[in-house]
Write an enzyme that holds these catalytic residues in place. Sequence first.
Site, PDB file in Angstrom:
ATOM      1  N   GLU A   1       0.921  -1.430  -0.042  1.00 40.86           N
ATOM      2  CA  GLU A   1       0.019   0.031   0.068  1.00 40.86           C
ATOM      3  C   GLU A   1       0.800   1.321   0.049  1.00 40.86           C
ATOM      4  O   GLU A   1       0.511   2.179  -0.658  1.00 40.86           O
ATOM      5  CB  GLU A   1      -0.923   0.008   1.389  1.00 40.86           C
ATOM      6  CG  GLU A   1      -2.112  -0.962   1.168  1.00 40.86           C
ATOM      7  CD  GLU A   1      -3.086  -0.811   0.034  1.00 40.86           C
ATOM      8  OE1 GLU A   1      -2.978   0.191  -0.741  1.00 40.86           O
ATOM      9  OE2 GLU A   1      -3.833  -1.810  -0.227  1.00 40.86           O
TER      10      GLU A   1
ATOM     11  N   CYS B   1     -14.151   1.118 -14.159  1.00 39.97           N
ATOM     12  CA  CYS B   1     -14.590   2.387 -13.834  1.00 39.97           C
ATOM     13  C   CYS B   1     -13.440   3.401 -14.030  1.00 39.97           C
ATOM     14  O   CYS B   1     -13.125   4.192 -12.977  1.00 39.97           O
ATOM     15  CB  CYS B   1     -15.382   2.298 -12.500  1.00 39.97           C
ATOM     16  SG  CYS B   1     -16.515   4.068 -12.464  1.00 39.97           S
TER      17      CYS B   1
ATOM     18  N   CYS C   1     -18.955   0.857 -18.926  1.00 41.48           N
ATOM     19  CA  CYS C   1     -20.054   0.518 -18.191  1.00 41.48           C
ATOM     20  C   CYS C   1     -20.865  -0.712 -18.633  1.00 41.48           C
ATOM     21  O   CYS C   1     -21.477  -1.341 -17.778  1.00 41.48           O
ATOM     22  CB  CYS C   1     -20.777   1.892 -18.392  1.00 41.48           C
ATOM     23  SG  CYS C   1     -20.268   3.405 -17.883  1.00 41.48           S
TER      24      CYS C   1
ATOM     25  N   CYS D   1     -19.644  -3.444 -16.388  1.00 46.69           N
ATOM     26  CA  CYS D   1     -19.709  -3.303 -14.962  1.00 46.69           C
ATOM     27  C   CYS D   1     -20.594  -4.027 -14.257  1.00 46.69           C
ATOM     28  O   CYS D   1     -21.829  -4.137 -14.459  1.00 46.69           O
ATOM     29  CB  CYS D   1     -19.966  -1.765 -14.780  1.00 46.69           C
ATOM     30  SG  CYS D   1     -20.010  -1.242 -12.868  1.00 46.69           S
TER      31      CYS D   1
ATOM     32  N   CYS E   1     -26.032   2.245 -10.730  1.00 44.95           N
ATOM     33  CA  CYS E   1     -25.187   3.643 -10.944  1.00 44.95           C
ATOM     34  C   CYS E   1     -26.167   4.576 -11.266  1.00 44.95           C
ATOM     35  O   CYS E   1     -26.677   4.412 -12.431  1.00 44.95           O
ATOM     36  CB  CYS E   1     -24.159   3.150 -11.901  1.00 44.95           C
ATOM     37  SG  CYS E   1     -23.124   4.692 -12.392  1.00 44.95           S
TER      38      CYS E   1
HETATM   39 FE1  SF4 Z   1     -18.504   3.294 -13.198  1.00 46.17          FE
HETATM   40 FE2  SF4 Z   1     -21.286   3.468 -13.172  1.00 46.17          FE
HETATM   41 FE3  SF4 Z   1     -19.969   3.066 -15.443  1.00 46.17          FE
HETATM   42 FE4  SF4 Z   1     -19.814   1.058 -13.507  1.00 46.17          FE
HETATM   43  S1  SF4 Z   1     -21.663   1.886 -14.596  1.00 46.17           S
HETATM   44  S2  SF4 Z   1     -18.259   1.898 -14.720  1.00 46.17           S
HETATM   45  S3  SF4 Z   1     -19.642   2.330 -11.596  1.00 46.17           S
HETATM   46  S4  SF4 Z   1     -19.602   4.858 -14.357  1.00 46.17           S
END
Ligand code: SF4
Length: 413
Positions: free
Chosen positions: A58, A214, A221, A224, A230
Amino acid sequence: APAPPPAQHLFSDPAEIEALRGNLLAWYDKCKRDLPWRTLAATEPDADRRAYAVWVSEIMLQQTQVATVIDYYNRWMQKWPTLQALAQASLEEVNELWAGLGYYSRGKRLQEAARKVVSELAGRMPRTAEDLQKLLPGVGRYTAGAIASISYGQATGVVDGNVIRVLCRLRCIGADSSSPAVIDRLWDMANALVDRSRPGDFNQALMELGATVCVPKAPLCGECPVKQHCRARHRKLFGKPAPVPDVEDCGVGGCPLCPPATEPWDSSLGVTNFPRKAAKKQPRAARTATCVLERRGCHGAPEYLIVQRPSSGLLAGLWEFPSLPLAQGLQEEKQREVLADHLRAWTGWPVAVGGLRLIGEVIHIFSHIHQTYVVYSLPLDGDVTLDPALSPSRWVTEEEFHASAVSTAMKKV
Ligand code: SF4
């Protein structure tokens, strides 16, 4: 007490929180990158050893890319596999291994903290985020949360740059994401969301999502795992904020978490409307004259003189070619004169201004300084005796130079 944030920007439905945790963890189990500190944290049975491995990774990852860190991390763990081994290392050894990784005080503080654990805490790491932050120098709120959740299973959240981006998008937070008001809200949110049975994996999953899906410029997206939660994506797809039952829209005026009214939602940016940051301060410009003094060593190979920087401040304790900060706007002729004066006082040699050869300029960007090194060379025949009252210095071959604790900027020079 400050007013609670508008519901648009919160996770308030327990069923939604449960679903988000499940989706994120399932994705992480399938898609996470194989990284040496993860393997170690997952296979090491001793919790303190796990904590040490997470801690080192880290600290190295603060301000540095994963791809760069891997090699440094592996060499570090090979040389100092335990906290006890690190506590016995010298600062010079730490600086040598850290050379090129930047932000050198990180290595120094890591070693100081290891010494403190050994000498004052009987070799046992603090086990909660609160104690880690309180007792270990260089361990801030984020690092403490990461160590406590990943190594000791404490259900505590983390907020780093990746988490800020993901949470701001999930909840359409468009106020300045570096402001204390927003950061406090994000910590509350991270602590509320963290999975109680797998806190370390959950935190790593949220960070991994920010690092691989993201991402800042072109988030994926479609792939995701939390896209159905979201609100930025909802807004992009439907052109208006997601409806929240029983709550009025907060977008018009006065909401502390919405984008400022002067910079509203820009549909061409889509989800990358979030997060937003106040404009960064421009780095300050600085110029430094630096001189590569060269002599023939006893086997005929060239040797170069390096000197040690003071033990505090920028690049503390690292080695460099003799250097001198220059006033802005100094003409080349004048630069040469002040550098020759400096070298004369320092080496006791009659350094002639004309003997200094201008090699060129090297630019290096530190986080807050735009540094230009004006590089000269000066071949010497015969030996110089340096005033021992001045900074420590030594002659090194090119190979020894590269193995020394020197910064990336000096390697460029
Ligand atoms: Fe990011 Fe929302 Fe797109 Fe997922 S859906 S990658 S959380 S902006």
